[in-house]
Design a protein around this motif. Structure first.
Motif, PDB file in Angstrom:
ATOM      1  N   ASP A 191     -76.566  26.807  34.184  1.00  0.00           N
ATOM      2  CA  ASP A 191     -75.527  26.642  35.207  1.00  0.00           C
ATOM      3  C   ASP A 191     -76.100  26.981  36.589  1.00  0.00           C
ATOM      4  OD1 ASP A 191     -73.064  26.130  36.306  1.00  0.00           O
ATOM      5  OD2 ASP A 191     -72.138  28.010  35.643  1.00  0.00           O
ATOM      6  N   TRP A 192     -75.388  26.562  37.616  1.00  0.00           N
ATOM      7  CA  TRP A 192     -75.716  26.974  38.975  1.00  0.00           C
ATOM      8  C   TRP A 192     -75.511  28.489  39.084  1.00  0.00           C
ATOM      9  CZ3 TRP A 192     -77.315  23.581  42.842  1.00  0.00           C
ATOM     10  CH2 TRP A 192     -77.214  22.212  42.539  1.00  0.00           C
ATOM     11  N   ALA A 193     -76.146  29.085  40.081  1.00  0.00           N
ATOM     12  CA  ALA A 193     -76.101  30.542  40.227  1.00  0.00           C
ATOM     13  C   ALA A 193     -74.698  31.041  40.588  1.00  0.00           C
ATOM     14  CB  ALA A 193     -77.066  30.974  41.323  1.00  0.00           C
ATOM     15  N   VAL A 194     -74.304  32.151  39.945  1.00  0.00           N
ATOM     16  CA  VAL A 194     -73.203  32.944  40.508  1.00  0.00           C
ATOM     17  C   VAL A 194     -73.774  33.620  41.757  1.00  0.00           C
ATOM     18  CG1 VAL A 194     -71.621  34.883  40.138  1.00  0.00           C
ATOM     19  CG2 VAL A 194     -72.235  33.377  38.221  1.00  0.00           C
ATOM     20  N   ALA A 195     -74.998  34.112  41.610  1.00  0.00           N
ATOM     21  CA  ALA A 195     -75.771  34.688  42.717  1.00  0.00           C
ATOM     22  C   ALA A 195     -77.216  34.786  42.255  1.00  0.00           C
ATOM     23  CB  ALA A 195     -75.243  36.074  43.081  1.00  0.00           C
ATOM     24  N   ALA A 196     -78.133  34.778  43.222  1.00  0.00           N
ATOM     25  CA  ALA A 196     -79.549  34.935  42.862  1.00  0.00           C
ATOM     26  C   ALA A 196     -80.307  35.499  44.057  1.00  0.00           C
ATOM     27  CB  ALA A 196     -80.159  33.598  42.441  1.00  0.00           C
ATOM     28  N   ALA A 197     -81.426  36.160  43.736  1.00  0.00           N
ATOM     29  CA  ALA A 197     -82.251  36.745  44.805  1.00  0.00           C
ATOM     30  C   ALA A 197     -83.726  36.580  44.450  1.00  0.00           C
ATOM     31  CB  ALA A 197     -81.921  38.225  44.985  1.00  0.00           C
ATOM     32  N   GLY A 198     -84.516  36.300  45.472  1.00  0.00           N
ATOM     33  CA  GLY A 198     -85.969  36.233  45.314  1.00  0.00           C
ATOM     34  C   GLY A 198     -86.607  37.241  46.255  1.00  0.00           C
ATOM     35  N   ALA A 199     -87.790  37.721  45.875  1.00  0.00           N
ATOM     36  CA  ALA A 199     -88.467  38.701  46.738  1.00  0.00           C
ATOM     37  C   ALA A 199     -89.961  38.475  46.728  1.00  0.00           C
ATOM     38  CB  ALA A 199     -88.153  40.119  46.263  1.00  0.00           C
TER      39      ALA A 199
END
Ligand SMILES: Cc1cc2nc3c(=O)[nH]c(=O)nc-3n(C[C@H](O)[C@H](O)[C@H](O)COP(=O)(O)OP(=O)(O)OC[C@H]3O[C@@H](n4cnc5c(N)ncnc54)[C@H](O)[C@@H]3O)c2cc1C
Length: 300
Positions: A191-199
């Motif tokens: 599914d598409w993100a509910v939320a996501a983070a990259g670092a």
């Protein structure tokens, strides 16, 4: 049955030909890459281009290479090819983390890096990954090429700086000594993100010399978190500091409530996933390789 409005179909076999066709058909023409976003929009009549210019046969846009210490990714590189690329995984594992959690194999076999960025969907995973590593977009027109930092590429939801008569030909990321990671929460696998983070992190000793943070589906301007990056830079790389950076990222983003969750839940995810992506990047910096499955966290 949903069918698109009538349109002219053209196939370009070179960048020059694509640019000539864009000039010929004018602002009512659209580039066709993987078609995974554009064709559904045409079927719903949310997009009604008079002409589609298919760039799937332009081989020069489908290459991944390293040139002068820079990773070069053609706009027609498919999600699956980015995921399969050893050179990409070696220098920027954030892209492999992100690709493992983008849709399913059907979408990944066809959808492209360039199409993802040009679609500029606020939930697009690669936009946040390229923002985190401060990539550059290479845009070509009949005048020649211009390079735009990915952080200046997005004008807003579904809008980029690629103008009429221009083509995104590729993405570039200078290769440096750094470590990166991506973390996403989705309602179910694919599914598409509910939320996501990259670092992305670069350390000098135990001090953060440079930090990059990308956020998706969180209403972050240009998909990044500059306040949290600034907070981290020059300080120690500790779990407590990563959690504080997450809290800062959560405070400065602007998620909206939708079928994937309320605002406070998304802010909670912004904080948690930012800290987790930073922790995973630090683990890699120290020589560890978090398991592939760790990029995905499903709700179900
Ligand atoms: C079921 C499904 C699930 C998905 N899940 C996710 C997900 O979890 N995460 C995620 O990030 N994405 C997801 N996607 C989107 C996927 O990544 C698409 O591949 C992507 O949004 C569009 O890429 P495309 O190559 O299909 O572009 P297209 O649909 O062909 O084009 C999209 C737009 O970009 C323009 N364009 C394309 N290439 C260029 C270029 N080189 N220069 C200028 N303009 C260009 C087109 O004219 C069009 O306006 C999903 C898609 C589907 C169908």
């Amino acid at each position: 049955m949903q069918v698109p409005a009538q349109f002219q179909y053209e196939k370009a076999t070179s960048v020059d030909e694509a640019l000539r066709l864009l000039a010929q058909y004018g602002p009512e023409s659209r580039i066709l890459a993987g078609g995974h976003s554009l064709i559904p929009m045409m079927k719903l009549r949310l997009a009604q281009p008079q002409a589609l210019i298919d760039i799937n046969e332009i081989g020069e846009l489908a290459r991944i290479s390293v040139e002068e210490h820079t990773l070069c990714i053609g706009s027609m590189v498919r999600h699956a090819e980015l995921l399969a690329s050893a050179v990409v995984g070696e220098h920027f594992p954030i892209f492999h983390d992100a690709e493992r959690v983008i849709a399913d194999p059907v979408v990944r076999n066809r959808g492209t890096v360039g199409g993802s960025l040009c679609q500029a969907d606020p939930s697009e995973d690669l936009s946040a990954a390229f923002a985190a590593v401060r990539g550059e977009a290479v845009i070509q027109g009949i005048y020649g090429q211009r390079t735009v930092p990915v952080r200046e590429f997005f004008r807003g939801p579904y809008e980029t700086v690629v103008g009429d008569g221009e083509l995104l030909v590729g993405l570039r990321v200078p290769i440096r000594s750094s470590a990166s990671a991506y973390r996403k929460v989705e309602r179910r696998a694919g599914d598409w993100a509910v939320a996501a983070a990259g670092a992305e992190l670069r350390l000098e000793g135990e001090t953060v010399a440079e930090a990059g943070i990308g956020l998706t589906a969180l209403g972050a301007r240009s998909f990044c978190a500059p306040e949290a990056e600034e907070f981290l830079t020059g300080g120690p790389a500790t779990q407590a500091r990563f959690e504080q950076a997450g809290a800062i990222a959560a405070e400065h983003c602007a998620p909206v409530a939708d079928q994937r969750g309320p605002v406070d839940y998304k802010r909670h995810l912004a904080a948690t996933l930012t800290a987790r992506a930073l922790r995973a990047a630090l683990h890699r910096w120290r020589g560890g390789h978090p398991a592939a499955g760790e990029a995905r966290e499903t709700e179900a």
